[in-house]
Design a protein around this motif. Structure first.
Motif, PDB file in Angstrom:
ATOM      1  N   GLN A  45       0.937  -1.171   0.098  1.00 29.22           N
ATOM      2  CA  GLN A  45       0.141   0.065  -0.019  1.00 29.22           C
ATOM      3  C   GLN A  45       0.799   1.146  -0.069  1.00 29.22           C
ATOM      4  N   TRP A  96       7.295   3.876 -11.231  1.00 33.88           N
ATOM      5  CA  TRP A  96       7.448   3.652 -10.023  1.00 33.88           C
ATOM      6  C   TRP A  96       9.235   3.715  -9.727  1.00 33.88           C
ATOM      7  N   ILE A 100      -1.895   1.624  -6.336  1.00 34.72           N
ATOM      8  CA  ILE A 100      -0.634   2.524  -6.516  1.00 34.72           C
ATOM      9  C   ILE A 100      -0.047   2.010  -7.907  1.00 34.72           C
ATOM     10  N   TYR A 122       0.857   6.131  -0.632  1.00 33.51           N
ATOM     11  CA  TYR A 122      -0.009   7.194  -0.795  1.00 33.51           C
ATOM     12  C   TYR A 122      -0.058   7.747  -2.169  1.00 33.51           C
ATOM     13  N   ARG A 123      -1.215   8.076  -2.525  1.00 37.51           N
ATOM     14  CA  ARG A 123      -1.536   8.302  -4.115  1.00 37.51           C
ATOM     15  C   ARG A 123      -2.088   9.691  -3.946  1.00 37.51           C
TER      16      ARG A 123
END
Length: 368
Positions: free
Chosen positions: A93, A185, A136, A95-96
Protein backbone atom coordinates in the motif's frame (compact mmCIF):
# COMPACT_ATOMS: atom_id res chain seq x y z
CA UNK A 1 0.34 -14.71 -36.92
CA UNK A 2 2.23 -12.33 -39.17
CA UNK A 3 0.85 -9.42 -37.11
CA UNK A 4 3.02 -10.58 -34.19
CA UNK A 5 6.19 -9.62 -36.07
CA UNK A 6 7.80 -12.99 -35.33
CA UNK A 7 7.53 -14.59 -38.77
CA UNK A 8 6.56 -13.92 -42.36
CA UNK A 9 3.82 -16.16 -43.76
CA UNK A 10 3.60 -16.56 -47.53
CA UNK A 11 1.38 -18.81 -49.66
CA UNK A 12 3.02 -21.35 -51.98
CA UNK A 13 1.69 -22.50 -55.34
CA UNK A 14 0.88 -26.00 -54.12
CA UNK A 15 -1.50 -24.76 -51.43
CA UNK A 16 1.05 -24.89 -48.64
CA UNK A 17 2.35 -21.94 -46.63
CA UNK A 18 5.95 -20.91 -46.08
CA UNK A 19 6.86 -19.56 -42.63
CA UNK A 20 10.14 -17.64 -42.37
CA UNK A 21 11.77 -16.02 -39.34
CA UNK A 22 12.10 -12.23 -39.32
CA UNK A 23 15.17 -11.81 -37.14
CA UNK A 24 13.22 -12.02 -33.90
CA UNK A 25 12.79 -14.79 -31.35
CA UNK A 26 9.82 -15.84 -29.27
CA UNK A 27 6.62 -17.82 -29.43
CA UNK A 28 3.19 -17.35 -30.99
CA UNK A 29 0.13 -19.42 -30.07
CA UNK A 30 -2.94 -19.38 -32.34
CA UNK A 31 -5.63 -21.82 -31.32
CA UNK A 32 -3.96 -25.23 -31.46
CA UNK A 33 -0.95 -24.00 -33.45
CA UNK A 34 2.34 -23.11 -31.77
CA UNK A 35 5.15 -21.38 -33.63
CA UNK A 36 8.46 -20.86 -31.85
CA UNK A 37 11.66 -19.23 -33.07
CA UNK A 38 14.49 -20.13 -30.71
CA UNK A 39 17.58 -18.17 -29.79
CA UNK A 40 21.01 -19.34 -28.72
CA UNK A 41 19.86 -18.77 -25.14
CA UNK A 42 17.38 -20.98 -23.30
CA UNK A 43 13.94 -19.52 -22.42
CA UNK A 44 15.12 -19.05 -18.81
CA UNK A 45 18.28 -17.24 -19.91
CA UNK A 46 16.34 -15.07 -22.37
CA UNK A 47 13.98 -13.96 -19.60
CA UNK A 48 16.94 -13.24 -17.32
CA UNK A 49 18.70 -11.12 -19.97
CA UNK A 50 15.52 -9.08 -20.49
CA UNK A 51 15.06 -8.44 -16.77
CA UNK A 52 18.77 -7.86 -16.06
CA UNK A 53 18.95 -5.14 -18.71
CA UNK A 54 16.24 -3.29 -16.74
CA UNK A 55 17.80 -3.94 -13.34
CA UNK A 56 21.24 -5.52 -12.78
CA UNK A 57 20.06 -6.43 -9.28
CA UNK A 58 17.87 -9.11 -10.86
CA UNK A 59 19.43 -12.51 -10.26
CA UNK A 60 19.34 -15.72 -12.39
CA UNK A 61 17.77 -17.70 -9.54
CA UNK A 62 14.71 -15.45 -9.72
CA UNK A 63 13.77 -17.09 -13.04
CA UNK A 64 11.70 -20.25 -12.53
CA UNK A 65 12.30 -22.96 -15.11
CA UNK A 66 12.52 -26.73 -15.35
CA UNK A 67 14.07 -28.95 -17.99
CA UNK A 68 11.76 -29.08 -20.98
CA UNK A 69 9.87 -25.89 -20.11
CA UNK A 70 8.96 -23.79 -23.13
CA UNK A 71 8.98 -20.00 -23.21
CA UNK A 72 5.37 -19.62 -22.07
CA UNK A 73 5.82 -21.94 -19.09
CA UNK A 74 9.02 -20.18 -18.05
CA UNK A 75 7.54 -16.68 -18.24
CA UNK A 76 4.29 -17.69 -16.49
CA UNK A 77 6.01 -19.56 -13.67
CA UNK A 78 8.53 -16.77 -13.11
CA UNK A 79 5.79 -14.13 -12.99
CA UNK A 80 3.76 -16.26 -10.57
CA UNK A 81 6.64 -17.06 -8.23
CA UNK A 82 8.01 -13.52 -8.05
CA UNK A 83 4.51 -12.11 -7.45
CA UNK A 84 3.80 -14.68 -4.73
CA UNK A 85 7.05 -13.77 -3.01
CA UNK A 86 6.31 -10.05 -3.36
CA UNK A 87 2.88 -10.40 -1.72
CA UNK A 88 3.98 -12.81 0.98
CA UNK A 89 4.03 -9.91 3.45
CA UNK A 90 0.71 -8.57 2.17
CA UNK A 91 -0.30 -6.39 -0.76
CA UNK A 92 1.79 -3.23 -0.88
CA UNK A 93 0.00 0.00 0.00
CA UNK A 94 1.08 3.58 -0.48
CA UNK A 95 -0.06 7.15 -0.79
CA UNK A 96 -1.55 8.41 -4.02
CA UNK A 97 -2.30 12.10 -4.61
CA UNK A 98 -5.95 12.76 -5.51
CA UNK A 99 -7.72 15.85 -6.80
CA UNK A 100 -11.45 15.98 -6.05
CA UNK A 101 -14.48 18.21 -5.48
CA UNK A 102 -15.84 17.72 -1.93
CA UNK A 103 -18.27 19.37 0.46
CA UNK A 104 -15.75 19.08 3.30
CA UNK A 105 -12.14 20.16 3.56
CA UNK A 106 -9.72 17.29 3.06
CA UNK A 107 -6.01 17.86 2.55
CA UNK A 108 -5.59 21.35 1.10
CA UNK A 109 -7.80 23.57 -1.01
CA UNK A 110 -6.67 24.21 -4.58
CA UNK A 111 -7.40 27.94 -4.44
CA UNK A 112 -6.63 28.75 -8.08
CA UNK A 113 -8.89 25.92 -9.32
CA UNK A 114 -11.64 26.95 -6.88
CA UNK A 115 -11.59 30.55 -8.12
CA UNK A 116 -11.42 29.50 -11.79
CA UNK A 117 -14.26 26.97 -11.60
CA UNK A 118 -16.56 28.40 -8.89
CA UNK A 119 -15.93 32.11 -8.34
CA UNK A 120 -17.93 33.27 -5.31
CA UNK A 121 -19.43 29.79 -4.71
CA UNK A 122 -18.15 28.22 -1.46
CA UNK A 123 -19.13 24.59 -2.14
CA UNK A 124 -18.06 22.14 -3.33
CA UNK A 125 -14.37 22.70 -2.63
CA UNK A 126 -11.56 21.82 -5.03
CA UNK A 127 -9.13 19.88 -2.81
CA UNK A 128 -5.97 17.83 -3.09
CA UNK A 129 -5.20 15.07 -0.60
CA UNK A 130 -3.12 11.89 -0.21
CA UNK A 131 -5.05 8.61 -0.20
CA UNK A 132 -3.50 5.53 1.44
CA UNK A 133 -4.48 2.74 -0.95
CA UNK A 134 -3.52 -0.47 -2.73
CA UNK A 135 -4.26 1.24 -6.06
CA UNK A 136 -0.69 2.38 -6.62
CA UNK A 137 1.66 2.10 -9.62
CA UNK A 138 3.43 -1.05 -8.40
CA UNK A 139 0.19 -3.02 -8.05
CA UNK A 140 -1.27 -1.58 -11.26
CA UNK A 141 1.73 -2.83 -13.27
CA UNK A 142 1.68 -6.28 -11.67
CA UNK A 143 -2.08 -6.75 -12.11
CA UNK A 144 -1.85 -5.73 -15.78
CA UNK A 145 0.89 -8.34 -16.36
CA UNK A 146 -1.10 -11.05 -14.55
CA UNK A 147 -4.18 -10.36 -16.66
CA UNK A 148 -2.07 -10.30 -19.81
CA UNK A 149 -0.67 -13.72 -18.92
CA UNK A 150 -4.18 -15.06 -18.20
CA UNK A 151 -5.08 -14.36 -21.86
CA UNK A 152 -2.56 -16.95 -23.07
CA UNK A 153 -4.49 -19.95 -24.44
CA UNK A 154 -3.71 -23.44 -23.17
CA UNK A 155 -1.84 -22.20 -20.13
CA UNK A 156 -1.35 -24.99 -17.60
CA UNK A 157 -4.34 -25.33 -15.27
CA UNK A 158 -2.23 -24.98 -12.13
CA UNK A 159 -0.58 -21.83 -13.46
CA UNK A 160 -3.96 -20.36 -14.42
CA UNK A 161 -5.34 -21.03 -10.93
CA UNK A 162 -2.36 -19.39 -9.25
CA UNK A 163 -2.57 -16.37 -11.55
CA UNK A 164 -6.31 -16.03 -10.82
CA UNK A 165 -5.60 -16.20 -7.08
CA UNK A 166 -2.99 -13.44 -7.38
CA UNK A 167 -5.42 -11.35 -9.42
CA UNK A 168 -8.02 -11.76 -6.67
CA UNK A 169 -5.56 -10.57 -4.03
CA UNK A 170 -5.20 -7.33 -5.99
CA UNK A 171 -8.90 -6.49 -5.70
CA UNK A 172 -9.34 -2.72 -5.80
CA UNK A 173 -6.31 -2.19 -8.05
CA UNK A 174 -6.83 -0.62 -11.48
CA UNK A 175 -4.71 -2.56 -14.01
CA UNK A 176 -2.34 -0.39 -16.02
CA UNK A 177 -3.70 0.15 -19.54
CA UNK A 178 -1.04 -1.30 -21.83
CA UNK A 179 -1.83 0.98 -24.77
CA UNK A 180 -1.32 4.09 -22.62
CA UNK A 181 1.70 5.42 -20.81
CA UNK A 182 2.58 2.98 -18.06
CA UNK A 183 2.53 4.19 -14.43
CA UNK A 184 6.00 4.94 -13.14
CA UNK A 185 7.57 3.63 -9.95
CA UNK A 186 10.88 4.22 -8.23
CA UNK A 187 12.79 1.62 -6.19
CA UNK A 188 12.57 2.42 -2.48
CA UNK A 189 13.10 0.65 0.81
CA UNK A 190 9.32 0.15 1.06
CA UNK A 191 8.82 -1.56 -2.31
CA UNK A 192 12.09 -3.53 -2.35
CA UNK A 193 10.27 -6.87 -1.97
CA UNK A 194 8.26 -6.03 -5.11
CA UNK A 195 11.29 -5.28 -7.32
CA UNK A 196 11.80 -8.74 -8.94
CA UNK A 197 8.07 -9.12 -9.65
CA UNK A 198 7.92 -5.64 -11.14
CA UNK A 199 10.86 -6.35 -13.46
CA UNK A 200 9.24 -9.55 -14.72
CA UNK A 201 5.88 -7.79 -15.07
CA UNK A 202 7.52 -5.06 -17.16
CA UNK A 203 9.10 -7.69 -19.40
CA UNK A 204 5.66 -9.26 -19.91
CA UNK A 205 4.01 -5.92 -20.70
CA UNK A 206 6.86 -4.89 -23.03
CA UNK A 207 7.02 -8.09 -25.06
CA UNK A 208 3.79 -10.05 -24.73
CA UNK A 209 0.56 -9.33 -26.57
CA UNK A 210 -2.84 -10.90 -27.13
CA UNK A 211 -4.75 -10.23 -30.32
CA UNK A 212 -8.31 -11.31 -31.04
CA UNK A 213 -8.23 -13.46 -34.16
CA UNK A 214 -10.91 -14.72 -36.49
CA UNK A 215 -13.66 -16.78 -34.90
CA UNK A 216 -12.83 -17.86 -31.38
CA UNK A 217 -9.08 -18.10 -31.92
CA UNK A 218 -6.85 -15.77 -29.91
CA UNK A 219 -3.30 -15.00 -30.91
CA UNK A 220 -0.88 -14.75 -28.00
CA UNK A 221 2.65 -13.63 -28.79
CA UNK A 222 5.86 -13.16 -26.84
CA UNK A 223 8.30 -11.65 -29.33
CA UNK A 224 11.64 -9.93 -28.81
CA UNK A 225 14.31 -8.50 -31.08
CA UNK A 226 17.30 -10.55 -29.95
CA UNK A 227 19.81 -8.07 -31.32
CA UNK A 228 18.33 -5.39 -29.05
CA UNK A 229 18.17 -7.78 -26.09
CA UNK A 230 21.82 -8.72 -26.57
CA UNK A 231 22.93 -5.10 -26.94
CA UNK A 232 21.00 -3.95 -23.84
CA UNK A 233 22.21 -6.88 -21.73
CA UNK A 234 25.86 -6.50 -22.75
CA UNK A 235 25.76 -2.73 -22.17
CA UNK A 236 24.29 -3.17 -18.68
CA UNK A 237 26.69 -5.99 -17.75
CA UNK A 238 29.73 -3.99 -18.93
CA UNK A 239 28.57 -0.99 -16.92
CA UNK A 240 28.25 -3.16 -13.82
CA UNK A 241 31.66 -4.74 -14.39
CA UNK A 242 33.21 -1.26 -14.65
CA UNK A 243 31.41 0.03 -11.53
CA UNK A 244 33.72 2.23 -9.48
CA UNK A 245 36.27 2.60 -12.29
CA UNK A 246 35.00 5.70 -14.06
CA UNK A 247 31.89 6.50 -16.08
CA UNK A 248 30.23 4.09 -18.50
CA UNK A 249 28.13 5.58 -21.28
CA UNK A 250 25.77 3.63 -23.54
CA UNK A 251 25.13 4.97 -27.05
CA UNK A 252 27.94 7.50 -26.59
CA UNK A 253 27.76 10.15 -29.32
CA UNK A 254 30.97 10.85 -31.20
CA UNK A 255 31.75 12.33 -34.64
CA UNK A 256 34.09 10.88 -37.23
CA UNK A 257 34.19 14.01 -39.37
CA UNK A 258 35.49 17.40 -38.39
CA UNK A 259 32.91 20.05 -37.58
CA UNK A 260 30.64 17.50 -35.86
CA UNK A 261 30.00 15.65 -39.12
CA UNK A 262 29.34 11.90 -39.48
CA UNK A 263 27.82 11.20 -36.02
CA UNK A 264 28.24 7.70 -34.57
CA UNK A 265 27.05 5.96 -31.40
CA UNK A 266 29.15 3.05 -30.10
CA UNK A 267 27.17 0.76 -27.80
CA UNK A 268 29.44 1.34 -24.78
CA UNK A 269 32.28 3.78 -24.08
CA UNK A 270 34.18 3.83 -20.80
CA UNK A 271 35.54 7.19 -19.64
CA UNK A 272 37.91 8.36 -16.94
CA UNK A 273 37.11 11.97 -16.37
CA UNK A 274 36.16 13.09 -19.88
CA UNK A 275 38.72 10.86 -21.57
CA UNK A 276 37.51 7.70 -23.40
CA UNK A 277 39.58 4.66 -22.40
CA UNK A 278 37.66 1.74 -23.93
CA UNK A 279 35.00 1.18 -26.58
CA UNK A 280 32.70 -1.83 -27.11
CA UNK A 281 30.09 -2.75 -29.70
CA UNK A 282 27.71 -5.71 -29.32
CA UNK A 283 26.86 -7.78 -32.39
CA UNK A 284 24.21 -10.50 -32.35
CA UNK A 285 25.63 -12.23 -35.40
CA UNK A 286 26.72 -15.71 -36.33
CA UNK A 287 30.30 -16.42 -37.27
CA UNK A 288 30.63 -17.34 -40.94
CA UNK A 289 32.33 -20.78 -41.09
CA UNK A 290 34.24 -19.69 -44.21
CA UNK A 291 35.42 -16.25 -43.25
CA UNK A 292 34.82 -15.40 -39.60
CA UNK A 293 32.73 -12.39 -38.63
CA UNK A 294 31.65 -9.69 -41.13
CA UNK A 295 34.43 -7.36 -42.24
CA UNK A 296 32.03 -4.42 -41.93
CA UNK A 297 32.11 -4.79 -38.14
CA UNK A 298 35.86 -4.19 -38.13
CA UNK A 299 35.47 -1.16 -40.40
CA UNK A 300 32.91 0.22 -37.96
CA UNK A 301 35.13 -0.34 -34.93
CA UNK A 302 38.09 1.26 -36.73
CA UNK A 303 35.93 4.36 -37.22
CA UNK A 304 35.02 4.38 -33.52
CA UNK A 305 38.66 4.05 -32.45
CA UNK A 306 39.71 6.81 -34.87
CA UNK A 307 37.05 9.23 -33.61
CA UNK A 308 37.73 8.40 -29.94
CA UNK A 309 41.52 8.35 -30.40
CA UNK A 310 41.78 4.86 -28.92
CA UNK A 311 44.31 2.20 -29.92
CA UNK A 312 41.98 -0.70 -29.12
CA UNK A 313 38.33 -1.59 -29.76
CA UNK A 314 36.22 -4.58 -28.72
CA UNK A 315 33.55 -6.30 -30.81
CA UNK A 316 31.36 -8.51 -28.62
CA UNK A 317 29.56 -11.39 -30.34
CA UNK A 318 26.88 -13.78 -29.10
CA UNK A 319 28.61 -16.95 -30.22
CA UNK A 320 31.68 -18.12 -32.08
CA UNK A 321 35.32 -19.12 -31.75
CA UNK A 322 36.98 -15.74 -31.94
CA UNK A 323 40.66 -16.00 -31.25
CA UNK A 324 42.50 -14.03 -28.60
CA UNK A 325 44.78 -12.36 -31.15
CA UNK A 326 43.50 -8.95 -32.28
CA UNK A 327 43.15 -7.78 -35.84
CA UNK A 328 45.92 -5.24 -36.33
CA UNK A 329 44.82 -2.60 -38.82
CA UNK A 330 47.47 -1.99 -41.45
CA UNK A 331 49.26 1.39 -41.43
CA UNK A 332 47.69 2.36 -38.10
CA UNK A 333 48.24 1.70 -34.39
CA UNK A 334 44.66 0.38 -34.01
CA UNK A 335 43.87 -3.20 -33.09
CA UNK A 336 40.39 -4.71 -32.94
CA UNK A 337 39.52 -7.62 -30.66
CA UNK A 338 36.63 -9.97 -31.43
CA UNK A 339 35.26 -11.41 -28.19
CA UNK A 340 32.65 -14.18 -28.34
CA UNK A 341 30.28 -14.84 -25.47
CA UNK A 342 28.47 -18.16 -25.18
CA UNK A 343 24.80 -17.44 -24.52
CA UNK A 344 24.15 -21.16 -24.28
CA UNK A 345 25.97 -21.11 -20.95
CA UNK A 346 24.34 -20.33 -17.60
CA UNK A 347 23.78 -16.58 -17.08
CA UNK A 348 26.18 -16.55 -14.12
CA UNK A 349 28.90 -17.87 -16.43
CA UNK A 350 27.99 -15.31 -19.11
CA UNK A 351 28.33 -12.50 -16.57
CA UNK A 352 31.73 -13.93 -15.62
CA UNK A 353 32.73 -13.87 -19.31
CA UNK A 354 31.82 -10.17 -19.47
CA UNK A 355 33.87 -9.42 -16.35
CA UNK A 356 36.79 -11.19 -18.05
CA UNK A 357 36.20 -9.06 -21.15
CA UNK A 358 36.29 -5.85 -19.08
CA UNK A 359 39.45 -6.98 -17.29
CA UNK A 360 41.11 -7.63 -20.64
CA UNK A 361 39.95 -4.30 -22.03
CA UNK A 362 41.38 -2.39 -19.08
CA UNK A 363 44.68 -4.19 -19.52
CA UNK A 364 44.96 -3.40 -23.22
CA UNK A 365 43.35 0.03 -23.33
CA UNK A 366 45.08 1.69 -20.38
CA UNK A 367 48.77 2.25 -19.71
CA UNK A 368 50.12 0.12 -16.89
Amino acid sequence: MQASGLVDVRPERDGRWRIAARGRVGSVVVGELDVMVSSKASPASLLFYLAYAKDPGFRPEEVSAHAGDDLWATVAETLIRTCEQAMRGGVLQGYRTEDDSLHVVRGRIRVSDQLARRPGIPLPLEVRFDEYTVDIAENQIIRAAIRQMLRVPRLRDQARRRLSHLDGRLDGVTPAVIRRRRPTWLPTRLNRRYAPALRVAEVVLDNQSSIAGSGRATLAAFVVNMATVFEDFVSTAIREAFRGQGTTRAQYKVHLGEGSKVPMKPDVVQLRGNQPVAVFDAKYKLEDPKGGYPNADVYQMLAYCTALQLPTGWLVYAVGDAGKEPIRVAHTDVQVFQYALDLRDHPVAVLAQIRELVSSAIGTALPK
